[in-house]
Enzyme design. Structure first.
Site, short mmCIF file in Angstrom:
data_model
loop_
_atom_site.label_atom_id
_atom_site.label_comp_id
_atom_site.label_asym_id
_atom_site.label_seq_id
_atom_site.Cartn_x
_atom_site.Cartn_y
_atom_site.Cartn_z
N ASP A 11 4.26 -2.50 2.85
CA ASP A 11 3.39 -1.60 3.63
C ASP A 11 3.21 -2.27 4.99
O ASP A 11 2.60 -3.34 5.08
CB ASP A 11 2.05 -1.46 2.90
CG ASP A 11 1.01 -0.66 3.71
OD1 ASP A 11 1.25 -0.38 4.90
OD2 ASP A 11 -0.05 -0.33 3.13
N TYR A 228 -7.92 -10.20 -0.83
CA TYR A 228 -7.37 -8.85 -0.85
C TYR A 228 -6.64 -8.52 0.45
O TYR A 228 -7.21 -8.59 1.52
CB TYR A 228 -8.47 -7.81 -1.07
CG TYR A 228 -7.90 -6.42 -1.05
CD1 TYR A 228 -7.03 -6.01 -2.06
CD2 TYR A 228 -8.18 -5.54 -0.02
CE1 TYR A 228 -6.48 -4.75 -2.03
CE2 TYR A 228 -7.64 -4.28 0.00
CZ TYR A 228 -6.78 -3.88 -1.01
OH TYR A 228 -6.22 -2.64 -0.97
N LYS A 231 -2.41 -3.49 -1.75
CA LYS A 231 -1.95 -3.49 -3.13
C LYS A 231 -0.47 -3.79 -3.24
O LYS A 231 0.25 -3.78 -2.27
CB LYS A 231 -2.27 -2.14 -3.77
CG LYS A 231 -3.56 -2.23 -4.55
CD LYS A 231 -3.94 -0.92 -5.14
CE LYS A 231 -3.97 0.16 -4.11
NZ LYS A 231 -4.87 -0.13 -3.01
N ASP A 232 -0.08 -4.06 -4.47
CA ASP A 232 1.28 -4.47 -4.72
C ASP A 232 2.07 -3.28 -5.24
O ASP A 232 2.71 -3.36 -6.27
CB ASP A 232 1.26 -5.61 -5.72
CG ASP A 232 0.13 -5.47 -6.73
OD1 ASP A 232 -0.90 -4.90 -6.37
OD2 ASP A 232 0.28 -5.92 -7.87
N SER A 242 25.77 5.77 -20.64
CA SER A 242 26.82 4.94 -21.28
C SER A 242 26.32 3.62 -21.83
O SER A 242 26.67 2.54 -21.35
CB SER A 242 27.94 4.63 -20.27
OG SER A 242 28.42 5.78 -19.69
C1 F6R Z 1 -4.88 1.22 0.24
C2 F6R Z 1 -5.73 2.10 -0.52
C3 F6R Z 1 -6.90 2.74 0.10
C4 F6R Z 1 -7.82 1.79 0.82
C5 F6R Z 1 -9.03 2.54 1.37
C6 F6R Z 1 -9.94 1.64 2.18
O1 F6R Z 1 -3.61 1.13 -0.32
O2 F6R Z 1 -5.48 2.33 -1.63
O3 F6R Z 1 -7.59 3.47 -0.88
O4 F6R Z 1 -8.22 0.75 -0.02
O5 F6R Z 1 -8.60 3.58 2.20
O6 F6R Z 1 -9.20 1.05 3.16
P1 F6R Z 1 -9.81 0.06 4.24
O7 F6R Z 1 -10.57 -1.00 3.50
O8 F6R Z 1 -8.61 -0.44 4.97
O9 F6R Z 1 -10.72 0.88 5.10
MG MG Z 2 -1.80 0.62 3.46
MG MG Z 3 0.63 1.51 -0.53
#
Ligand code: F6R
Ligand code: MG
Ligand code: MG
Length: 379
Positions: A11, A228, A231-232, A242
């Site tokens: 990302d 944090y 995410k992964d 086959s």
């Molecule tokens: C990111 C995700 C989102 C963010 C949320 C808050 O992959 O899943 O749900 O965690 O939009 O984002 P921030 O903390 O960047 O404002």
């Molecule tokens: Mg993101």
């Molecule tokens: Mg993502």
């Protein structure tokens, strides 16, 4: 011919918020990857997007863990980040945890799944790519694809699959892995992979000849960075047909959505919704989590595809089911089990609130024996 298939994802900035990727960012990543193809470093490349993540699907002959190949992805993501920064995309460069490439992309932020194999007479593979979830999201479908005859008829019917498969399971906290044989160790396997917060399936091998069948990315970004940082969102490569599960057997688990971790703020449970490439834009409460399936035929190392495999009305019902499951969970709001337990949340204010209010906690006479704190002598 021995071919390596490397899928590397990151990302590097969201458009809008964390919902998708801007076309200019995607184009820049593509351009840089195609330069590597022109220079003969890789044989072919295909670029995928799911939510706010970009994946490079690359074929080459340099084997897994090749620093040259990892550097191609690193440079493409670095260049893409420059565009993302220029456009002030959200969280530009968020998964690139270091300024300089140091030989291996593992531990540097991007997720990676790689496998090397002798290209068969015909080589169908599927690359799954999910957003707003973690690698253990693949545990349930991998079990169904490779160990559940109620899903995969081939386990019963096809002589070359009948001996079963070997699952390699990773403990994401200790970094230790174990190989378990199915069907004979099926219940042991499920003890681990049903515990999705700790264990994830890293790879699957065909027992008969130890041929690689599937590989997942198993990074835990939050553990890697010690805090944090996003995410992964994982990728998964599965070889089909086959002597491996048929394309339809590999896709079938996704027709019955299940719950995974990682929705909103990485801190909620939600259904994994199988979608077409164009529907991979999670906007409802930043979700629900999405998965796309990109099918390829590999031909002399060339990627023929992708074919958008969830772009099929037969998956419409799964999408409706996932929406309904999402409604039930959203009803719980900030309450568990929609919200994850504290230790599973990507970020939480709980320790701070506990610290602030710790003097206001009073011991209540619940009738149970007193719990002795350290240093106290039991009566
Ligand atoms: C990111 C995700 C989102 C963010 C949320 C808050 O992959 O899943 O749900 O965690 O939009 O984002 P921030 O903390 O960047 O404002
Ligand atoms: Mg993101
Ligand atoms: Mg993502």
């Amino acid at each position: 011919m021995k071919i390596t298939l490397s899928v590397i994802k990151a990302d590097i900035g969201g458009f809008v918020g964390h919902s998708s990727v801007h076309p200019e960012v995607l184009n820049r990543v593509k351009e840089v990857a195609l330069e590597a193809k022109d220079n003969g470093i890789i044989k072919d490349v295909s670029v995928l997007a799911c939510g706010d993540d970009i994946a490079l699907v690359m074929t080459h002959t340099k084997g897994i863990d090749s620093s040259e190949i990892h550097e191609v992805a690193w440079n493409a993501f670095k260049e893409g980040t420059e565009v993302a920064k220029k456009l002030k995309m959200y969280g530009a460069g968020q998964d690139l945890l270091s300024d300089a490439f140091s030989g291996n992309i593992k531990g540097m932020g991007p997720g990676i799944a790689e496998m090397e194999f002798e290209e068969r007479k015909s080589e169908p593979v599927i690359v799954f790519f999910a957003d707003k979830t973690s690698p253990s999201a693949w545990n349930l479908p991998l079990y169904e694809m490779f160990a559940d005859p109620m899903n995969t008829a081939g386990l019963v019917i096809d002589p070359s699959m009948h001996e079963g498969f070997i699952f390699e399971v990773l403990d994401v906290y200790t970094g230790m892995s174990i190989k378990l044989n199915t069907p004979e160790e099926l219940y042991d396997l499920l003890v681990f992979i049903g515990a999705t917060s700790r264990y994830c399936v890293k790879a699957v091998y065909r027992k008969k000849d130890r041929e690689i069948a599937a590989v997942a990315s198993t990074q835990k970004l939050s553990l890697m960075a010690g805090r944090y940082v996003g995410k992964d969102d994982p990728v998964l490569i599965v070889r089909c047909q086959s002597g491996f599960p048929a394309v339809g057997e590999v896709l079938e688990p996704f027709a019955r959505p299940w719950f995974v971790e990682g929705w909103m703020r990485g801190s909620h449970t939600g259904p994994l919704m199988p979608v077409s490439f164009s529907q991979a834009k999670p906007t409802r409460f930043d979700g629900p989590p999405r998965v796309i399936a990109a099918g390829y035929q590999i031909c002399e190392g060339e990627l023929i595809g992708p074919s958008d495999l969830f772009d099929d009305p037969a998956f419409d019902q799964a999408r409706l089911d996932a929406s309904l499951m999402a409604n039930y969970l959203r009803r719980q709001g900030i309450f568990e089990p929609h919200r994850l337990p504290p230790e599973e949340m990507e970020y939480t204010t709980l320790p701070k609130v506990l610290e602030k209010l710790k003097d206001r906690f009073k011991l209540v006479d619940t009738g149970r024996p007193k719990i002795h704190t350290e240093g106290e002598v039991a009566e």
